[in-house]
Write a protein that holds these residues in place. Structure first.
Motif, PDB file in Angstrom:
ATOM      1  N   GLN A 181       1.576  12.419   6.292  1.00 22.50           N
ATOM      2  CA  GLN A 181       1.770  11.425   7.339  1.00 22.50           C
ATOM      3  C   GLN A 181       0.895  10.198   7.099  1.00 22.50           C
ATOM      4  O   GLN A 181       1.366   9.053   7.220  1.00 22.50           O
ATOM      5  N   ALA A 182      -0.368  10.400   6.750  1.00 24.51           N
ATOM      6  CA  ALA A 182      -1.263   9.267   6.504  1.00 24.51           C
ATOM      7  C   ALA A 182      -0.771   8.444   5.322  1.00 24.51           C
ATOM      8  O   ALA A 182      -0.760   7.201   5.369  1.00 24.51           O
ATOM      9  N   ARG A 183      -0.348   9.111   4.257  1.00 23.21           N
ATOM     10  CA  ARG A 183       0.169   8.387   3.104  1.00 23.21           C
ATOM     11  C   ARG A 183       1.362   7.521   3.502  1.00 23.21           C
ATOM     12  O   ARG A 183       1.438   6.338   3.151  1.00 23.21           O
ATOM     13  N   ASP A 184       2.302   8.112   4.228  1.00 19.04           N
ATOM     14  CA  ASP A 184       3.507   7.369   4.618  1.00 19.04           C
ATOM     15  C   ASP A 184       3.155   6.192   5.532  1.00 19.04           C
ATOM     16  O   ASP A 184       3.726   5.104   5.402  1.00 19.04           O
ATOM     17  N   TYR A 185       2.220   6.414   6.451  1.00 20.64           N
ATOM     18  CA  TYR A 185       1.841   5.344   7.377  1.00 20.64           C
ATOM     19  C   TYR A 185       1.225   4.173   6.616  1.00 20.64           C
ATOM     20  O   TYR A 185       1.579   3.011   6.833  1.00 20.64           O
ATOM     21  N   TYR A 186       0.322   4.456   5.705  1.00 22.30           N
ATOM     22  CA  TYR A 186      -0.343   3.383   4.973  1.00 22.30           C
ATOM     23  C   TYR A 186       0.629   2.648   4.057  1.00 22.30           C
ATOM     24  O   TYR A 186       0.530   1.429   3.884  1.00 22.30           O
ATOM     25  N   MET A 187       1.566   3.374   3.472  1.00 23.21           N
ATOM     26  CA  MET A 187       2.571   2.735   2.620  1.00 23.21           C
ATOM     27  C   MET A 187       3.462   1.791   3.423  1.00 23.21           C
ATOM     28  O   MET A 187       3.923   0.763   2.913  1.00 23.21           O
ATOM     29  N   ASN A 188       3.724   2.133   4.677  1.00 28.71           N
ATOM     30  CA  ASN A 188       4.591   1.296   5.516  1.00 28.71           C
ATOM     31  C   ASN A 188       3.839   0.140   6.168  1.00 28.71           C
ATOM     32  O   ASN A 188       4.380  -0.955   6.317  1.00 28.71           O
ATOM     33  N   ILE A 189       2.595   0.378   6.577  1.00 29.07           N
ATOM     34  CA  ILE A 189       1.832  -0.628   7.304  1.00 29.07           C
ATOM     35  C   ILE A 189       1.197  -1.654   6.371  1.00 29.07           C
ATOM     36  O   ILE A 189       1.128  -2.846   6.678  1.00 29.07           O
ATOM     37  N   GLY A 190       0.730  -1.219   5.211  1.00 32.10           N
ATOM     38  CA  GLY A 190       0.002  -2.104   4.310  1.00 32.10           C
ATOM     39  C   GLY A 190       0.689  -3.426   4.005  1.00 32.10           C
ATOM     40  O   GLY A 190       0.058  -4.490   4.075  1.00 32.10           O
ATOM     41  N   PRO A 191       1.987  -3.411   3.693  1.00 32.54           N
ATOM     42  CA  PRO A 191       2.640  -4.685   3.347  1.00 32.54           C
ATOM     43  C   PRO A 191       2.794  -5.651   4.518  1.00 32.54           C
ATOM     44  O   PRO A 191       3.154  -6.815   4.296  1.00 32.54           O
ATOM     45  N   LEU A 192       2.546  -5.203   5.736  1.00 25.88           N
ATOM     46  CA  LEU A 192       2.720  -6.066   6.905  1.00 25.88           C
ATOM     47  C   LEU A 192       1.530  -6.996   7.132  1.00 25.88           C
ATOM     48  O   LEU A 192       1.605  -7.914   7.950  1.00 25.88           O
ATOM     49  N   PHE A 193       0.415  -6.759   6.441  1.00 26.90           N
ATOM     50  CA  PHE A 193      -0.764  -7.608   6.594  1.00 26.90           C
ATOM     51  C   PHE A 193      -0.619  -8.856   5.723  1.00 26.90           C
ATOM     52  O   PHE A 193      -0.114  -8.790   4.598  1.00 26.90           O
ATOM     53  N   SER A 194      -1.086  -9.981   6.259  1.00 32.12           N
ATOM     54  CA  SER A 194      -1.106 -11.209   5.459  1.00 32.12           C
ATOM     55  C   SER A 194      -2.400 -11.350   4.674  1.00 32.12           C
ATOM     56  O   SER A 194      -2.428 -12.004   3.626  1.00 32.12           O
ATOM     57  N   ASP A 195      -3.483 -10.748   5.172  1.00 33.33           N
ATOM     58  CA  ASP A 195      -4.771 -10.833   4.488  1.00 33.33           C
ATOM     59  C   ASP A 195      -4.699 -10.082   3.154  1.00 33.33           C
ATOM     60  O   ASP A 195      -4.354  -8.888   3.114  1.00 33.33           O
ATOM     61  N   PRO A 196      -5.006 -10.727   2.035  1.00 36.29           N
ATOM     62  CA  PRO A 196      -4.850 -10.071   0.728  1.00 36.29           C
ATOM     63  C   PRO A 196      -5.746  -8.861   0.532  1.00 36.29           C
ATOM     64  O   PRO A 196      -5.332  -7.879  -0.092  1.00 36.29           O
ATOM     65  N   VAL A 197      -6.971  -8.908   1.053  1.00 31.48           N
ATOM     66  CA  VAL A 197      -7.858  -7.753   0.891  1.00 31.48           C
ATOM     67  C   VAL A 197      -7.334  -6.568   1.689  1.00 31.48           C
ATOM     68  O   VAL A 197      -7.392  -5.416   1.228  1.00 31.48           O
ATOM     69  N   ALA A 198      -6.796  -6.812   2.888  1.00 32.10           N
ATOM     70  CA  ALA A 198      -6.213  -5.729   3.682  1.00 32.10           C
ATOM     71  C   ALA A 198      -5.043  -5.088   2.945  1.00 32.10           C
ATOM     72  O   ALA A 198      -4.921  -3.855   2.882  1.00 32.10           O
ATOM     73  N   ARG A 199      -4.171  -5.908   2.389  1.00 33.86           N
ATOM     74  CA  ARG A 199      -3.027  -5.381   1.640  1.00 33.86           C
ATOM     75  C   ARG A 199      -3.495  -4.519   0.468  1.00 33.86           C
ATOM     76  O   ARG A 199      -2.963  -3.433   0.219  1.00 33.86           O
ATOM     77  N   GLN A 200      -4.512  -5.010  -0.229  1.00 33.61           N
ATOM     78  CA  GLN A 200      -5.016  -4.263  -1.382  1.00 33.61           C
ATOM     79  C   GLN A 200      -5.708  -2.969  -0.953  1.00 33.61           C
ATOM     80  O   GLN A 200      -5.587  -1.938  -1.628  1.00 33.61           O
ATOM     81  N   LEU A 201      -6.446  -3.030   0.159  1.00 31.66           N
ATOM     82  CA  LEU A 201      -7.145  -1.833   0.623  1.00 31.66           C
ATOM     83  C   LEU A 201      -6.158  -0.734   1.008  1.00 31.66           C
ATOM     84  O   LEU A 201      -6.353   0.434   0.654  1.00 31.66           O
ATOM     85  N   TYR A 202      -5.100  -1.094   1.726  1.00 34.95           N
ATOM     86  CA  TYR A 202      -4.098  -0.092   2.098  1.00 34.95           C
ATOM     87  C   TYR A 202      -3.444   0.499   0.853  1.00 34.95           C
ATOM     88  O   TYR A 202      -3.174   1.718   0.793  1.00 34.95           O
TER      89      TYR A 202
END
Length: 367
Positions: free
Chosen positions: A180-201
């Motif tokens: 569940q955590a893997r799927d959530y992060y894979m789906n949520i990560g691309p929604l961030f505009s901040d580049p470091v947030a996207r990379q961290l997810y």
């Protein structure tokens, strides 16, 4: 739809239970889809039970209110991973499996620290508003050091004929939580505009895939499809029972009670299929009484002890070893993954949690 919980007024462990049970329901749905692809005679029964599981997962997941930002929900996911894994590790009867769970625990702990730094810097929020002082915010095994070659995430499976039923429940519980955590992060990560947030997810989603590999490899591959299905249903009964016994929100407790009834029905249905198709009694693989429930509480002292004693453990194949004995494959893989730097290091550079936010600390410093 049901009334969602309050982000601040409900106890954090109500949210931990919600996150856990959504993961376990989704694990059941995932498994039943795979089973249906391989078992023509079971497809109708699988489809019928799976539809009920789908609606249960939907109701549970929608209990998380829109007052949670995606990043706050991420903090809650990591708290659930830490406290549930700590509870499981302490009660696991198999010493090797308990070690595997402690190994993953320190990585969840570090993920919480990295996401807490991101929450502070992107939203100006203190992660402790979500954690409610149950869970520490400090580094664990650094995320940049968690990258391992696939061979070093495979563990020795339990043996279906000799493993304790509780060991099987623990493995299935953590399988559901990690996927569940893997799927959530894979789906949520691309929604961030901040580049470091996207990379961290993206970085932590990769580690979650490693965790899903670890916990999935603990399951005995010689179990039949029906045996696995029966264990999944037993695990749902076990976890809903744990939730019923400890839930503090009366409205949510009513949901746990209702879904426990549903799962008892699913369990008896699959038990009859098990008898009919395999000529075996469910009592061969399951006890007459449920094991003691998962302990939903703060495990701060246990986590601190594990952090102190085991933060430098590494993997070499299925074994846990001291840092110098780590496999060369994982060292090479990690060098490749970190060749352009590590987002988890960038986001936490200079960060140390104290009550309040960066903005608050800056104002104090200026004064």
């Amino acid at each position: 739809m049901q009334q969602p919980i309050s982000k601040l007024d409900d106890d954090a462990f109500t949210r931990v239970r919600i996150i856990l049970m959504n993961g376990i329901e989704n694990e059941s749905v995932r498994f039943q889809h795979m089973a249906a692809r391989m078992n023509g005679e079971l497809r109708l029964a699988l489809a019928q039970v799976r539809r009920a599981e789908q609606h249960q997962a939907t109701l549970i997941n929608w209990l998380l209110g829109s007052d949670h930002s995606p990043l706050e929900t991420t903090i809650a996911y990591e708290q659930a991973a830490i406290e549930v894994t700590a509870a499981v590790a302490q009660r696991e009867p198999d010493a090797y499996l308990a070690q595997a769970y402690r190994f993953g625990l320190l990585e969840h702990f570090d993920h919480l620290y990295r996401y807490s730094a991101l929450l502070d810097r992107l939203e100006g929020k203190d992660a402790n508003n979500i954690l409610q002082s149950y869970t520490d915010i400090q580094p664990g095994r650094p995320t940049m050091l968690e990258h391992r070659a696939p061979r070093d995430d495979l563990r020795e499976p339990y043996q279906r004929a000799t493993a304790k039923p509780l060991s099987k429940m623990h493995a299935l519980t953590l399988c559901g939580a990690e996927h569940q955590a893997r799927d959530y992060y894979m789906n949520i990560g691309p929604l961030f505009s901040d580049p470091v947030a996207r990379q961290l997810y993206a970085e932590i989603a990769s580690i979650k895939e490693q965790h899903a590999t670890q916990y999935g490899s603990i399951l005995d591959p010689t179990e039949s499809w029906l045996e696995q299905w029966l264990l999944h249903e037993a695990n749902e009964v076990y976890n809903y029972h744990s939730c019923v016994l400890q839930e503090t929100n009366p409205y949510v407790k009513g949901i746990w009670e209702r879904f426990l009834d549903y799962e008892l029905g699913h369990f008896h249905l699959v038990g009859e299929l098990f008898k009919r198709h395999e000529g075996r009694d469910p009592a061969e693989i399951l006890p007459a009484h449920l094991p003691d429930p998962i302990d939903f509480k703060s495990h701060r002292e246990f986590v601190r002890q594990v952090l102190s004693n085991e933060v430098d453990l590494r993997a070499n194949g299925s074994r846990f070893v001291d840092k110098p004995n780590e496999s060369p494959q994982s060292r090479k893989y990690r060098e490749h993954m970190n060749r352009d730097g590590s987002p988890s290091e960038s986001v936490a550079a200079g960060y140390a949690w104290v009550p309040g936010t960066e903005l608050n600390r800056t104002v104090i410093a200026i004064d």
